[in-house]
Write a protein that holds these residues in place. Structure first.
Motif, PDB file in Angstrom:
ATOM      1  N   ASP A  66       0.813  -1.217   0.000  1.00 38.82           N
ATOM      2  CA  ASP A  66       0.000   0.000   0.000  1.00 38.82           C
ATOM      3  C   ASP A  66       0.847   1.267   0.000  1.00 38.82           C
ATOM      4  OD1 ASP A  66       1.033  -0.235   2.533  1.00 38.82           O
ATOM      5  OD2 ASP A  66      -0.792   0.420   3.554  1.00 38.82           O
ATOM      6  N   TRP A  67       2.025   1.193  -0.618  1.00 35.36           N
ATOM      7  CA  TRP A  67       2.935   2.340  -0.621  1.00 35.36           C
ATOM      8  C   TRP A  67       2.309   3.611  -1.191  1.00 35.36           C
ATOM      9  CZ3 TRP A  67       3.892   4.483  -5.325  1.00 35.36           C
ATOM     10  CH2 TRP A  67       3.726   3.674  -6.453  1.00 35.36           C
ATOM     11  N   LEU A 293      20.235  -6.309   2.184  1.00 33.18           N
ATOM     12  CA  LEU A 293      20.338  -6.053   0.756  1.00 33.18           C
ATOM     13  C   LEU A 293      21.783  -6.395   0.344  1.00 33.18           C
ATOM     14  CD1 LEU A 293      18.486  -2.680   0.089  1.00 33.18           C
ATOM     15  CD2 LEU A 293      18.267  -4.752  -1.256  1.00 33.18           C
ATOM     16  N   PRO A 294      22.027  -6.932  -0.838  1.00 33.12           N
ATOM     17  CA  PRO A 294      21.046  -7.206  -1.881  1.00 33.12           C
ATOM     18  C   PRO A 294      20.462  -8.614  -1.873  1.00 33.12           C
ATOM     19  CG  PRO A 294      23.243  -7.422  -2.753  1.00 33.12           C
ATOM     20  CD  PRO A 294      23.424  -7.065  -1.312  1.00 33.12           C
ATOM     21  N   ALA A 295      20.797  -9.452  -0.859  1.00 34.55           N
ATOM     22  CA  ALA A 295      20.356 -10.847  -0.889  1.00 34.55           C
ATOM     23  C   ALA A 295      18.837 -10.966  -0.941  1.00 34.55           C
ATOM     24  CB  ALA A 295      20.914 -11.583   0.329  1.00 34.55           C
ATOM     25  N   ASP A 296      18.135 -10.190  -0.096  1.00 34.45           N
ATOM     26  CA  ASP A 296      16.674 -10.292  -0.064  1.00 34.45           C
ATOM     27  C   ASP A 296      16.016  -9.725  -1.317  1.00 34.45           C
ATOM     28  OD1 ASP A 296      16.756 -11.544   2.317  1.00 34.45           O
ATOM     29  OD2 ASP A 296      16.030  -9.877   3.533  1.00 34.45           O
ATOM     30  N   LEU A 297      16.780  -8.986  -2.094  1.00 33.99           N
ATOM     31  CA  LEU A 297      16.204  -8.412  -3.313  1.00 33.99           C
ATOM     32  C   LEU A 297      15.781  -9.513  -4.289  1.00 33.99           C
ATOM     33  CD1 LEU A 297      15.727  -5.525  -4.462  1.00 33.99           C
ATOM     34  CD2 LEU A 297      17.849  -5.806  -5.737  1.00 33.99           C
ATOM     35  N   LEU A 298      16.401 -10.702  -4.163  1.00 34.69           N
ATOM     36  CA  LEU A 298      16.093 -11.802  -5.076  1.00 34.69           C
ATOM     37  C   LEU A 298      14.639 -12.233  -4.974  1.00 34.69           C
ATOM     38  CD1 LEU A 298      19.264 -14.037  -4.653  1.00 34.69           C
ATOM     39  CD2 LEU A 298      18.867 -12.178  -6.267  1.00 34.69           C
ATOM     40  N   SER A 299      14.052 -12.088  -3.794  1.00 35.71           N
ATOM     41  CA  SER A 299      12.658 -12.487  -3.616  1.00 35.71           C
ATOM     42  C   SER A 299      11.719 -11.290  -3.545  1.00 35.71           C
ATOM     43  CB  SER A 299      12.509 -13.322  -2.334  1.00 35.71           C
ATOM     44  OG  SER A 299      12.878 -12.563  -1.195  1.00 35.71           O
ATOM     45  N   ARG A 300      12.257 -10.076  -3.644  1.00 34.54           N
ATOM     46  CA  ARG A 300      11.443  -8.864  -3.537  1.00 34.54           C
ATOM     47  C   ARG A 300      11.171  -8.218  -4.890  1.00 34.54           C
ATOM     48  NH1 ARG A 300       8.958  -7.536   1.419  1.00 34.54           N
ATOM     49  NH2 ARG A 300      10.219  -8.426   3.102  1.00 34.54           N
ATOM     50  N   ALA A 474      12.398   0.088  -7.548  1.00 33.21           N
ATOM     51  CA  ALA A 474      13.645  -0.681  -7.569  1.00 33.21           C
ATOM     52  C   ALA A 474      13.663  -1.742  -6.479  1.00 33.21           C
ATOM     53  CB  ALA A 474      14.841   0.259  -7.406  1.00 33.21           C
ATOM     54  N   LEU A 475      12.953  -1.490  -5.366  1.00 31.48           N
ATOM     55  CA  LEU A 475      12.906  -2.439  -4.254  1.00 31.48           C
ATOM     56  C   LEU A 475      11.740  -3.420  -4.379  1.00 31.48           C
ATOM     57  CD1 LEU A 475      13.805  -0.079  -1.265  1.00 31.48           C
ATOM     58  CD2 LEU A 475      15.295  -1.741  -2.414  1.00 31.48           C
ATOM     59  N   GLY A 476      11.013  -3.370  -5.466  1.00 33.11           N
ATOM     60  CA  GLY A 476       9.965  -4.363  -5.701  1.00 33.11           C
ATOM     61  C   GLY A 476       8.560  -3.921  -5.391  1.00 33.11           C
ATOM     62  N   GLY A 477       8.380  -2.715  -4.839  1.00 38.57           N
ATOM     63  CA  GLY A 477       7.043  -2.189  -4.620  1.00 38.57           C
ATOM     64  C   GLY A 477       6.189  -2.981  -3.659  1.00 38.57           C
ATOM     65  N   GLY A 478       6.797  -3.683  -2.703  1.00 36.57           N
ATOM     66  CA  GLY A 478       6.024  -4.437  -1.720  1.00 36.57           C
ATOM     67  C   GLY A 478       5.816  -5.886  -2.085  1.00 36.57           C
ATOM     68  N   TYR A 479       6.301  -6.314  -3.250  1.00 36.27           N
ATOM     69  CA  TYR A 479       6.165  -7.707  -3.655  1.00 36.27           C
ATOM     70  C   TYR A 479       7.080  -8.573  -2.799  1.00 36.27           C
ATOM     71  CZ  TYR A 479       6.619 -11.884  -6.598  1.00 36.27           C
ATOM     72  OH  TYR A 479       6.662 -13.170  -7.074  1.00 36.27           O
ATOM     73  N   ALA A 480       6.590  -9.757  -2.446  1.00 31.09           N
ATOM     74  CA  ALA A 480       7.408 -10.704  -1.684  1.00 31.09           C
ATOM     75  C   ALA A 480       7.034 -12.115  -2.118  1.00 31.09           C
ATOM     76  CB  ALA A 480       7.196 -10.535  -0.184  1.00 31.09           C
ATOM     77  N   ALA A 481       7.967 -12.809  -2.757  1.00 29.75           N
ATOM     78  CA  ALA A 481       7.700 -14.164  -3.233  1.00 29.75           C
ATOM     79  C   ALA A 481       7.616 -15.121  -2.058  1.00 29.75           C
ATOM     80  CB  ALA A 481       8.797 -14.600  -4.193  1.00 29.75           C
ATOM     81  N   THR A 482       6.761 -16.126  -2.189  1.00 28.98           N
ATOM     82  CA  THR A 482       6.594 -17.125  -1.136  1.00 28.98           C
ATOM     83  C   THR A 482       7.081 -18.501  -1.557  1.00 28.98           C
ATOM     84  OG1 THR A 482       4.327 -17.544  -1.901  1.00 28.98           O
ATOM     85  CG2 THR A 482       4.622 -15.913  -0.150  1.00 28.98           C
ATOM     86  N   ASP A 483       7.364 -18.704  -2.838  1.00 24.05           N
ATOM     87  CA  ASP A 483       7.833 -20.003  -3.311  1.00 24.05           C
ATOM     88  C   ASP A 483       9.270 -20.238  -2.857  1.00 24.05           C
ATOM     89  OD1 ASP A 483       6.096 -18.762  -5.873  1.00 24.05           O
ATOM     90  OD2 ASP A 483       5.527 -20.769  -5.200  1.00 24.05           O
ATOM     91  N   ASP A 484       9.578 -21.508  -2.575  1.00 21.31           N
ATOM     92  CA  ASP A 484      10.916 -21.855  -2.081  1.00 21.31           C
ATOM     93  C   ASP A 484      12.005 -21.414  -3.045  1.00 21.31           C
ATOM     94  OD1 ASP A 484       9.841 -22.959   0.161  1.00 21.31           O
ATOM     95  OD2 ASP A 484       9.832 -25.012  -0.594  1.00 21.31           O
ATOM     96  N   LEU A 485      11.777 -21.631  -4.331  1.00 26.35           N
ATOM     97  CA  LEU A 485      12.803 -21.293  -5.318  1.00 26.35           C
ATOM     98  C   LEU A 485      13.141 -19.815  -5.252  1.00 26.35           C
ATOM     99  CD1 LEU A 485      14.507 -21.988  -7.839  1.00 26.35           C
ATOM    100  CD2 LEU A 485      12.523 -21.413  -9.218  1.00 26.35           C
ATOM    101  N   ALA A 486      12.108 -18.963  -5.186  1.00 24.67           N
ATOM    102  CA  ALA A 486      12.342 -17.524  -5.194  1.00 24.67           C
ATOM    103  C   ALA A 486      12.871 -17.038  -3.855  1.00 24.67           C
ATOM    104  CB  ALA A 486      11.041 -16.797  -5.546  1.00 24.67           C
ATOM    105  N   VAL A 487      12.323 -17.598  -2.760  1.00 21.34           N
ATOM    106  CA  VAL A 487      12.746 -17.136  -1.432  1.00 21.34           C
ATOM    107  C   VAL A 487      14.209 -17.487  -1.182  1.00 21.34           C
ATOM    108  CG1 VAL A 487      12.397 -17.480   1.034  1.00 21.34           C
ATOM    109  CG2 VAL A 487      10.432 -17.226  -0.467  1.00 21.34           C
ATOM    110  N   ASN A 488      14.595 -18.687  -1.522  1.00 20.74           N
ATOM    111  CA  ASN A 488      15.969 -19.123  -1.265  1.00 20.74           C
ATOM    112  C   ASN A 488      16.954 -18.595  -2.303  1.00 20.74           C
ATOM    113  OD1 ASN A 488      15.038 -20.589   0.915  1.00 20.74           O
ATOM    114  ND2 ASN A 488      14.684 -22.436  -0.311  1.00 20.74           N
TER     115      ASN A 488
END
Length: 495
Positions: A66-67, A293-300, A474-488
């Protein structure tokens, strides 16, 4: 004839089994294979691209979904929701997700048994010189056939299941890309809205300048009456008033154009843009970067997540192509009735039963299977390269926006100081002009300096907000993946 002679020369059962195994081994050795076809590509990790200095840990929070509401203008949030609901680009993204879901269902169907009912009718004249003797031979008959059949692919090498996994990964990639399209649309609306706010702010500056120069004009008229100025000064100040009024008109045109641009983003006609009211004062959130950052960016970042799933899908496609090199066994069975004429179709003597395996083993194909596998590996390599490029672009986008924000913040400090000084200088010049101590030229010069600094302060304030929107994107706009592949952030090694 002596049957014992044949019994003595007939090969024993064991010899037959050995012969069958030998022939099968020879066939397998002669069949096509994928020796020498492989890939050394592997997706990069965030650690492969050092960014600790450019993207420092600052203890901030990731953007929330809700940014837009946190920017302080309810109209902006409403416009973004309207755009999401009506924009054709997002509608196309939803169609792609639905299409990918259909592929998943098709691939899933191939992993289980299939059954069907088949009915056939034929009216034909049968030859009298075949295996059918008269009276059936050399007669015209109506043949009816009703069969219930079932089949099941043993999928020994996992081909069908790999195809299913590929379809699932493709669907997840489409879902992530749909989120990316939503993010791009949302931030595009926000950028246009911030630009609209900037135009209104500059219009206020220009309108205030019109009033200021009219005030200088009144002072000039008084000085003309006293003989301190002449007609030249009077006409000069009128020119500056007209020029500033022209700026106001130009800004009005840009405001209308920006409203039309917003209407297009909303998926509406231009009249919808005319209903958009003036933006309210927008809040500028803190730009502190989140931790890890930047590790969590992979799932964001939805575009990175989508690229991950593209790699995963391509890897499963490679395994499907490899399975094509091995024997495929399909079990099938059918039960039903087949008879000439209509009255005997369901008689017991008309029953048919068929059952058995169907085995497909590629032996020689002119290199078609090897070419197909090379193509799948090329798709895998391409997916890896696309992922690496997406990751590089994401990291540099975050670093760029952080640098822009820090630069703008520093400029705001000096610009505000410059504006304060120019305003004091202008006030002093007005006093000296009234007292007849300075000519009009110095007043107008001080007025231009104050105008420029006023415009710069307004511009930097909205540029800062615009850069904040870019950082949110650039930070993903609040998106957060929940799948194992994307999270890890992990993709299997090259298949």
């Amino acid at each position: 004839m002596n049957r014992s002679i044949f019994r003595n020369i007939a090969p024993p059962r064991r010899s037959l089994r050995v012969m069958a195994v030998t022939l099968m081994a020879a066939a397998l050795a002669a069949c096509v294979n994928y020796r020498g076809i492989r890939s050394d590509s592997h997706p990069a990790s965030a650690a492969d691209y050092p960014a600790a200095v450019s993207i420092p840990t600052q203890g901030g929070a990731w953007p929330a979904m809700d940014w837009p509401a946190r920017l302080g203008d309810p109209q902006l949030s409403a416009l973004i929701q309207e755009a999401i609901a009506n924009n054709p680009t997002l509608a196309q993204a939803k169609v792609r997700v639905a299409k990918a879901s259909a592929y998943v269902q098709q691939a899933n169907a191939a992993t289980g048994p299939n059954a069907d009912v088949r009915y056939a009718f034929s009216h034909e004249h049968l030859s009298g010189n075949t295996y059918l003797p008269p009276p059936v031979g050399n007669s015209t008959q109506d043949e009816n056939s009703l069969m219930l059949g079932a089949s099941y692919d043993l999928d020994i090498w996992g081909k069908n299941h790999e195809a299913l996994r590929s379809a699932i990964s493709q669907r997840k990639a489409e879902e992530a890309e749909a989120q990316q399209a939503r993010l791009i649309l949302s931030t595009s609306v926000a950028h246009a809205y911030v630009h609209l706010a900037l135009l209104y702010a500059l219009r206020d500056v220009a309108q205030n300048e019109v009033a200021s120069r009219k005030n200088i004009g009144l002072l000039t008229q008084q000085r003309v009456k006293t003989g301190l100025d002449n007609e030249v000064e009077s006409r000069t100040v009128n020119v500056t008033i007209d020029a500033t009024q022209t700026d106001v008109s130009e800004l009005d045109g840009q405001i209308a154009t920006t409203r039309y641009q917003l209407a297009a983003l909303l998926g509406k006609g231009p009249d919808r843009g005319l209903q958009i009211t003036r933006p309210e004062l927008l809040d500028t959130p803190d730009a502190a970067l989140p931790d890890n950052l930047p590790a969590d960016l992979l799932s964001r970042r939805p575009d990175i997540v989508a690229a991950h799933w593209r790699i995963d899908a391509a890897g499963h496609d490679v395994k499907v192509a490899k399975a094509d090199f091995f024997p495929d066994i399909n079990l099938s069975a059918a039960f039903g009735y087949d008879a000439f004429g209509w009255g005997r179709l369901f008689n017991a003597s008309s029953r048919q039963l068929q059952a058995g395996p169907a085995i497909h083993l590629p032996l020689f194909d002119g290199g078609a299977l090897r070419a197909q596998l090379k193509d799948r590996y090329a798709n895998y390599d391409s997916a890896v390269e696309a992922y690496d490029q997406t990751l590089i672009g994401a990291l540099n986008e975050v670093a760029t926006q952080v640098a822009d924000i820090r630069s703008i913040e520093q400029q705001q400090v000096t610009a505000q100081h410059a504006y304060d000084e120019s305003r004091r200088a202008y006030d002093l010049e007005i006093i000296r002009y009234k007292a007849g101590l300075d000519p009009q030229l110095q007043v107008l010069s001080a007025d231009v300096a104050r105008l420029e600094q006023s415009q710069r302060v307004a511009t930097l304030r909205l540029q800062r907000l615009d850069a904040q929107v870019s950082l949110i994107k650039a930070l993903g706009g609040g998106y957060a993946a929940t799948d194992d592949l994307a999270v890890n952030g992990h993709v299997a090694a090259s298949p």
